[in-house]
Design a protein around this motif. Structure first.
Motif, PDB file in Angstrom:
ATOM      1  N   GLU A 222       0.958  -1.292   0.054  1.00 55.60           N
ATOM      2  CA  GLU A 222       0.048   0.124  -0.005  1.00 55.60           C
ATOM      3  C   GLU A 222       0.920   1.276  -0.053  1.00 55.60           C
ATOM      4  N   LEU A 223       0.439   2.101  -0.589  1.00 56.75           N
ATOM      5  CA  LEU A 223       1.168   3.305  -0.605  1.00 56.75           C
ATOM      6  C   LEU A 223       1.126   4.145   0.820  1.00 56.75           C
ATOM      7  N   PRO A 224       2.106   4.794   1.309  1.00 56.44           N
ATOM      8  CA  PRO A 224       3.509   5.024   0.335  1.00 56.44           C
ATOM      9  C   PRO A 224       4.235   3.806   0.449  1.00 56.44           C
ATOM     10  N   SER A 225       5.156   3.288  -0.483  1.00 56.95           N
ATOM     11  CA  SER A 225       5.933   2.057  -0.529  1.00 56.95           C
ATOM     12  C   SER A 225       7.467   2.679  -0.979  1.00 56.95           C
ATOM     13  N   VAL A 226       8.212   1.725  -0.779  1.00 59.76           N
ATOM     14  CA  VAL A 226       9.745   1.884  -1.162  1.00 59.76           C
ATOM     15  C   VAL A 226      10.091   0.672  -2.058  1.00 59.76           C
ATOM     16  N   HIS A 227      10.860   0.970  -2.984  1.00 56.66           N
ATOM     17  CA  HIS A 227      11.412   0.010  -4.099  1.00 56.66           C
ATOM     18  C   HIS A 227      12.581   0.155  -4.264  1.00 56.66           C
ATOM     19  N   PHE A 228      13.454  -1.112  -4.285  1.00 56.63           N
ATOM     20  CA  PHE A 228      15.031  -0.944  -4.619  1.00 56.63           C
ATOM     21  C   PHE A 228      14.991  -1.637  -5.981  1.00 56.63           C
TER      22      PHE A 228
END
Length: 940
Positions: A830-836
């Motif tokens: 769910e937002l907010p989210s963090v992607h690498f």
């Protein structure tokens, strides 16, 4: 009478008439004359006291009491109206007691005067009472007062004595009673005080009695049945034991309160008797005149010549003799005698000083050889010890010159302490007089004035006289009685052969060294000496065992060994009566006593074994010596069983762990005695594996060589190389052992094949068949290794190609994040989210909770850090040149070491990029290799 005539006469007093003092004009020198009518007198408290009577032709009044002080200023006061008949001046109190008359008839009055108090200018009269025994009027004949003022006695002509007891100065506090009644006139009274006992001597014309006043009812004792005349009795001083002196016409008698003492035959009618400073003063009628009545008055003797003699009863001589005209009395005051004559003149007799008297009489006495009298005279006059010693010396010289050596030595003995002993000793060095010299030296020692030479001389005298009893008595006398130089005495007795006496003296005075020296060197009583050492305190026992241990070990080895065991473990003197445990024992260093056993190896072994058993911390020298002794015994033993036992003992000792600090010494001992097992054990303990192998090589023990390599090859790999070289140099057939070595070298990869071939090339018996299997196996192994390396290279190449493709894709095309679940909580994103970029996605709150860094993926971070740590380690080790050189030098495969360092990047320069942005940008910058290791964070 004969005894009196033999008494020597001396002039110890100077006679001189008392003269008037000089007047204002300086005139003087006339004889001093008392007023007429003086009838009685006394002295004391610094004055001569006189009493007078009314003279028919004088015209003056009688009854006055006169005082004559030393200034000769005569003063008086009226005491009675008619006459003064008796005076008594106390010596310790300013109290004067007088008897006199105020009216005609027989009515005497007693008055007590206090001279320190005044009444109208005259002394204060404190008491007056009549002197009448009962109601019978009678004449007072004599008077005496006790110095404590508690007794006064008055004697009467009718034979009665009145005693006043209590304070004589007051009427209230005193009681008067008749003490004695008789038919003979009382002629003398005297109080004698001895401790708490008071006696009163009463003398009449016919008897002498003694009353005890300190006992109730006043018991009395008749001492004699003859008496004396008036003023012919007196009391002596303590020099004559306070004896009562009674002077009769034939003899002078001395009395104690309970018996009669000695008497002296002094003939002549005695008129006056006094005692003065140890002298008896007697005034007697000149024998040329006719005798008078004993109780006659003074008037009957007016024209008589009288002789005054002063006797020394102790020394039996006449100190002074002179003739006077009609002596009234003799008084003692101001240290002199004063003689009062009827004409009113006073003559003073001044005693000469002691030195003058002795000088005056010594020449005469010495000339007549009356040394005993000279000695007694000197003692009675308290001559100092130096003066007495000189008299004794002269007396001794006199007797010596007469040949009376026994008497002379007695006089010389009395000079000890004053006369130099050598003066006497030189006179008696003759062998015939040795017993006299012995007596003198004995006394010298008794008075603790002997030196070492005197002790030597005395003991030599005893030994020459062969007087063992005297010798024993001398040396066994307590130290408080006789003091002498003990060491000197021991030396003399030992030199003279009196060993038992010398030993006794040494033991008594704790001269331990002398005791042991005599016992061991002269008497040779070794057992006794050893027992004596066992009784000594620790320090002395230790020192004497070091000194005499070898002698004792030679003669009594077992007992000496036992004492040394005790001395080095828990020593307590054998004579110590303290209960065990009360006193902590001491112990000596056992190593210091090893030299005592120089020629007693059996006892030494027993001693050392005992010390190692009871004291595990014994000095290292004990273990070293014990090992050497065991190896010696093992080397010389012929019996196989005993030798095996000794072998086991030595090995056990080596394995005790006591030789770690002296490894080299133990190794040398084993090598000296060719103790192989000990040598090998020490090599092993010292990790000298090459020496172990060389030892077996020297003894050509091939199997042992292989065993050593198998045992210690893992710790020291070069052993196999040395073993291969050893077998390669052997010309005999060693194929079996070479094969075993090659097998191990191959399994451990210890040597390059080329080096193995070169080593075996020196052996003429080693053919190619010996190393055929080794070479084949080595080549096969290397072939397999090559194949494995090629496969790994191919794998790494494929992996590298794949990674490059991924990098290109990242550079050229966008990254699509298709994850639907959080990589941490696995819930739907769910937002907010963090992607690498690595493909992991997280809820922002999960990322913030679990992430340690904003720029790193929590999931990939552990693996990334491992890679980074490897890179940093390679970076740090790139410059370790010394370590690289060391490993390259020590490694059997140098190529593998170089390859390892090359693989770590030691020979490459690596650049690390550490300042990447926190989140991934739309366009990826240079450094994708870094991004793969540390993925950037991208937020949406």
């Amino acid at each position: 009478m004969a005894a009196y005539l033999q008494w020597r006469r001396f002039v110890f007093f100077d006679r001189e008439a008392v003269k008037e003092p000089p007047g204002p004009d300086g005139a003087g020198g006339k004889p001093f004359v008392l007023p007429p009518g003086i009838a009685v007198c006394d002295s004391g408290r610094g004055s001569l006291v006189f009493g007078d009577i009314l003279c028919g032709g004088g015209g003056g009044s009688g009854g006055q009491i006169w005082f004559l002080p030393r200034s000769l200023q005569l003063i008086s006061f009226q005491a009675y109206k008619l006459r003064v008949t008796h005076l008594y001046q106390l010596k310790q109190h300013s109290i004067l007691v007088s008897v006199g008359e105020d009216e005609e008839g027989i009515n005497p009055l007693v008055k007590v005067w206090n001279l320190e108090k005044r009444d109208g200018g005259n002394p204060l009269c404190t008491r007056i009472f009549p002197a009448i025994p009962g109601n019978k009027p009678t004449v007072v004949s004599c008077l005496t007062v006790h110095e404590n003022l508690n007794f006064m006695a008055i004697g009467f002509a009718d034979g009665s004595v009145v005693l006043t007891k209590g304070d004589i100065t007051r009427d209230r506090h005193s009681k008067t009673q008749i003490l004695h009644e008789g038919s003979y006139p009382i002629t003398g009274l005297a109080f004698r005080q001895s401790g708490k006992t008071t006696h009163l001597f009463v003398v009449t014309t016919e008897n002498i009695q003694s009353y005890t006043l300190s006992v109730k009812d006043y018991p009395h004792l008749e001492l004699d049945t003859h008496g004396c005349g008036l003023r012919c009795s007196s009391l002596s001083d303590p020099s004559q034991d306070l004896q009562f002196i009674v002077a009769g016409n034939e003899c002078v008698y001395l009395y104690q309160p309970d018996e009669r003492g000695p008497c002296f035959a002094f003939e002549g009618q005695k008129l006056i008797v006094h005692w003065y400073r140890g002298y008896l003063v007697i005034v007697s009628k000149d024998r040329k005149t006719s005798p008078k009545s004993e109780f006659a008055g003074s008037e009957a003797q007016n024209s008589d010549k009288q002789v005054l003699n002063i006797y020394d009863l102790c020394n039996k001589f006449i100190a002074y003799s002179s003739i006077f005209d009609d002596v009234v009395d003799v008084l003692a005051e101001w240290g002199s005698l004063y003689v009062l004559t009827r004409d009113g003149k006073i003559h003073v007799l001044q005693e000469k000083d002691t030195q003058t008297k002795l000088e005056a009489c010594k020449s005469m006495l010495f000339r007549k050889n009356l040394f005993e009298m000279a000695i007694n005279l000197a003692k009675s006059h308290h001559l100092d010890s130096d003066g007495l010693s000189e008299i004794f010396r002269q007396y001794g010289d006199h007797l010596y010159n007469k040949g009376n050596h026994d008497g002379a030595i007695q006089q010389y003995i009395r000079t000890i302490g004053k006369l130099e002993p050598s003066y006497v000793i030189r006179k008696f060095l003759d062998a015939q007089r040795i017993h006299n010299l012995t007596a003198y030296l004995q006394t010298l020692h008794l008075q603790s004035l002997a030196n070492a030479d005197h002790t030597t001389l005395l003991l030599n005298c005893y030994t020459k006289l062969k007087d063992s009893s005297k010798l024993e008595e001398f040396i066994k006398t307590s130290e408080s009685e006789v003091r002498f130089d003990v060491e000197t005495a021991i030396k003399v007795l030992r030199q003279a052969g009196y060993y038992s006496h010398a030993v006794y003296l040494a033991e008594k005075h704790a001269h331990h060294e002398w005791y042991l020296k005599i016992q061991l060197e002269d008497i040779k009583n070794y057992q006794e000496a050893l027992g004596y050492i066992g009784k000594l305190p620790f320090d002395q026992a230790e020192s004497n065992m070091k000194r005499y241990g070898k002698i004792l070990m030679h003669h009594v080895p077992n007992e000496t060994t036992e004492l040394l065991k005790i001395l080095c473990t828990d020593y307590r003197p054998s004579g110590d009566k303290e209960a065990p445990g009360m006193l902590e024992g001491k112990k000596a260093s056992s190593e210091e006593f090893i030299p005592v056993f120089a020629n007693n190896s059996r006892e030494l072994k027993a001693f050392l074994e005992h010390m190692t058993e009871v004291q595990s911390d014994s000095p290292q020298g004990v273990y070293d010596t014990l090992l050497e002794l065991q190896l010696q015994n093992w080397a010389h033993e012929q019996d196989e069983q005993i030798k095996e036992k000794l072998h086991n003992e030595a090995i056990t000792l080596l394995k005790s762990g006591r030789f770690k600090t002296v490894f080299d010494k133990a190794l040398v001992l084993c090598q000296m005695h060719n103790f192989k097992d000990g040598v090998l054990y020490l090599y092993e303990q010292g990790k000298l594996f090459q020496q172990i192998m060389h030892y077996h090589m020297q003894n050509e023990q091939y199997k042992k060589v292989i065993e050593v390599c198998e045992l210690y090859g893992d710790q020291e790999a070069c052993l196999w190389e040395q073993a291969l070289g050893y077998f390669a140099r052997k010309e005999e057939d060693c194929k079996e052992y070479i094969a075993a070595v090659l097998k191990h070298i191959e399994s451990k990869n210890l040597m390059p094949p080329l080096l193995v071939v070169q080593t075996l090339a020196h052996n003429s018996t080693a053919t190619l068949s010996v190393i055929k299997d080794y070479l084949v196996n080595k080549l096969q192994k290397q072939s397999r290794q090559i194949e494995q390396d090629e496969q790994r290279i191919q794998k790494y190449r494929e992996e590298t190609t794949r990674i490059r493709q991924e990098i290109e894709e990242l550079k050229a095309s966008p990254k699509i994040f298709q994850k639907t679940k959080c990589s941490i909580c696995t819930s739907a994103l769910e937002l907010p989210s963090v992607h690498f970029l690595c493909g992991h996605s997280f809820h922002q709150h999960c990322f913030e909770s679990y992430s340690e860094s904003d720029s790193e993926c929590p999931t990939c971070m552990p693996e990334n850090r491992k890679v980074m740590d490897m890179i940093r380690a390679q970076e740090q080790k790139r410059d370790l040149h010394d370590q690289f050189q060391h490993q390259l030098k020590c490694s059997n495969d140098g190529f593998s070491v170089v390859a390892d360092y090359f693989g770590r990047g030691v020979f490459n320069k690596l650049t690390l990029i550490t300042d990447l942005p926190a989140r991934a940008a739309p366009s990826i910058e240079a450094g994708l290799q870094r991004e793969l290791l540390v993925p950037a964070r991208r937020g949406t």
